[in-house]
Design an enzyme around this catalytic site. Structure first.
Site, PDB file in Angstrom:
ATOM      1  CG  ASP A 171      -2.021  -1.015   1.143  1.00  0.00           C
ATOM      2  OD1 ASP A 171      -2.734  -1.007   0.121  1.00  0.00           O
ATOM      3  OD2 ASP A 171      -2.176  -1.823   2.087  1.00  0.00           O
ATOM      4  N   GLY A 221      -6.743   4.377   3.870  1.00  0.00           N
ATOM      5  CA  GLY A 221      -6.056   5.117   4.931  1.00  0.00           C
ATOM      6  C   GLY A 221      -5.479   4.234   6.001  1.00  0.00           C
ATOM      7  CG  ASP A 278      -7.207  -3.495  -0.539  1.00  0.00           C
ATOM      8  OD1 ASP A 278      -7.016  -4.027   0.567  1.00  0.00           O
ATOM      9  OD2 ASP A 278      -6.471  -2.615  -1.021  1.00  0.00           O
ATOM     10  N   GLY A 279      -9.559  -4.602   1.783  1.00  0.00           N
ATOM     11  CA  GLY A 279      -9.902  -3.897   3.018  1.00  0.00           C
ATOM     12  C   GLY A 279     -10.884  -4.662   3.871  1.00  0.00           C
ATOM     13  N   GLY A 324      -4.614  -7.742   5.029  1.00  0.00           N
ATOM     14  CA  GLY A 324      -3.387  -7.259   5.656  1.00  0.00           C
ATOM     15  C   GLY A 324      -3.295  -7.597   7.124  1.00  0.00           C
ATOM     16  CB  SER A 325      -4.474  -5.765  10.134  1.00  0.00           C
ATOM     17  OG  SER A 325      -5.837  -5.672   9.779  1.00  0.00           O
TER      18      SER A 325
HETATM   19  C1  DX5 Z   1      -6.741   0.336   2.755  1.00  0.00           C
HETATM   20  C2  DX5 Z   1      -5.634  -0.452   2.101  1.00  0.00           C
HETATM   21  C3  DX5 Z   1      -5.754  -1.906   2.356  1.00  0.00           C
HETATM   22  C4  DX5 Z   1      -5.565  -2.212   3.800  1.00  0.00           C
HETATM   23  C5  DX5 Z   1      -5.807  -3.682   4.053  1.00  0.00           C
HETATM   24  O1  DX5 Z   1      -6.338   1.632   2.954  1.00  0.00           O
HETATM   25  O2  DX5 Z   1      -5.668  -0.287   0.723  1.00  0.00           O
HETATM   26  O3  DX5 Z   1      -4.880  -2.645   1.564  1.00  0.00           O
HETATM   27  O4  DX5 Z   1      -4.285  -1.882   4.229  1.00  0.00           O
HETATM   28  O5  DX5 Z   1      -5.664  -3.854   5.382  1.00  0.00           O
HETATM   29  P1  DX5 Z   1      -6.702  -4.704   6.208  1.00  0.00           P
HETATM   30  O6  DX5 Z   1      -6.746  -6.044   5.580  1.00  0.00           O
HETATM   31  O7  DX5 Z   1      -6.126  -4.675   7.551  1.00  0.00           O
HETATM   32  O8  DX5 Z   1      -8.039  -4.007   6.120  1.00  0.00           O
HETATM   33 ZN    ZN Z   2      -4.531  -1.840  -0.509  1.00  0.00          ZN
END
Ligand code: DX5
Ligand code: ZN
Length: 250
Positions: free
Chosen positions: A48, A159, A192-193, A214-215
């Site tokens: 990102d 964000g 995504d997200g 991600g997290s």
């Molecule tokens: C949002 C980003 C995502 C985000 C994913 O701003 O584009 O890629 O970091 O993170 P998680 O999976 O933790 O929502």
């Molecule tokens: Zn992303």
């Protein structure tokens, strides 16, 4: 990546989506070690890039993208930056696999996607992604359908990691799917997200070809174990499906 590779992906993704592991919450002081956890298991590493203007946070830039690509792991770059055209050459030259720009990030998205297409043809082949924030109509994809290989549906406003997915996400994924089917060639749909171990099976059931998480993977505790659970959930194994159903969208 070639059209053929995208086609292969679309066929494969009919049962299991690609997983792109986001490193926003990984330990960047140990980037190589963190990337080794996902090497050969996740399909891509999702980087990102945020500029502090398009979205509030400031993260990494092309140098870290290039470092990630140099490890040999396929890199999926999500450019959350205003006017991304200015850094596209550097990002494509880094040898990444996917480059995604936002519909909302430039005054002339058609021009930016044309530049990305030319870089993909002349420098290094990439999957050309087009991302849409939760408040952006999916129909903006239609005029640029010839210039993209992936529609990335943002389930959260860009964000931060760890936000809950917007309620409109499933219908936006369905609308994107319907639109890309008019392209006459494979165009992938990604989410995504906010994808967690609890909702991953449900997200997979929406029909996305690519899921970014991600997290939920890099939680500072057990990235390898989380990755195993995420892959299981996306493959629709019974245990994960049951957990996702009981948890619903979190
Ligand atoms: C949002 C980003 C995502 C985000 C994913 O701003 O584009 O890629 O970091 O993170 P998680 O999976 O933790 O929502
Ligand atoms: Zn992303």
């Amino acid at each position: 990546m070639t059209d053929g590779a995208v086609a292969d992906g679309a066929v494969r993704a009919s049962s299991t989506p690609f997983l792109s592991a986001g490193i926003l919450t990984a330990d960047l002081t140990r980037l190589g070690t963190e990337l080794d956890i996902v090497r050969g298991r996740a399909d891509f590493v999702h980087v990102d890039v945020m500029d502090g203007r398009f979205c509030p946070q400031l993260t990494v830039g092309p140098a870290v993208v290039a470092a990630a690509a140099a490890t040999g792991i396929p890199v999926d770059v999500h450019l959350m930056v205003d006017e991304p055209g200015r850094i596209l050459p550097e990002v494509v030259r880094a040898g990444v696999s996917i480059v995604t720009v936002h519909a909302e990030a430039s005054r002339h998205p058609h021009r930016v996607l044309t530049e990305l297409t030319e870089l993909s043809e002349n420098v290094h082949p990439v999957v050309r992604g087009y991302a849409l924030n939760p408040g952006t109509p999916v129909g903006v994809v239609e005029p640029v359908l010839e210039l993209i290989d992936l529609v990335l549906v943002l389930a959260v406003d860009p964000g931060w990691s760890g936000q809950a997915p917007a309620a409109n996400t499933p219908r936006r994924v369905a609308a994107a799917r319907e639109l890309v089917q008019t392209a006459g060639r494979p165009v992938l749909v990604g989410v995504d997200g906010g994808v967690t171990l609890r909702n991953a099976a449900e997200v997979a059931s929406w029909g996305a070809d690519l899921v970014v998480s991600g997290s939920a993977i890099f939680d500072g505790r057990d990235a390898a174990g989380n990755l195993t659970a995420m892959l299981t959930a996306l493959r629709g194994q019974p245990a994960a499906t049951t957990a996702a159903r009981s948890g619903g969208m979190q």
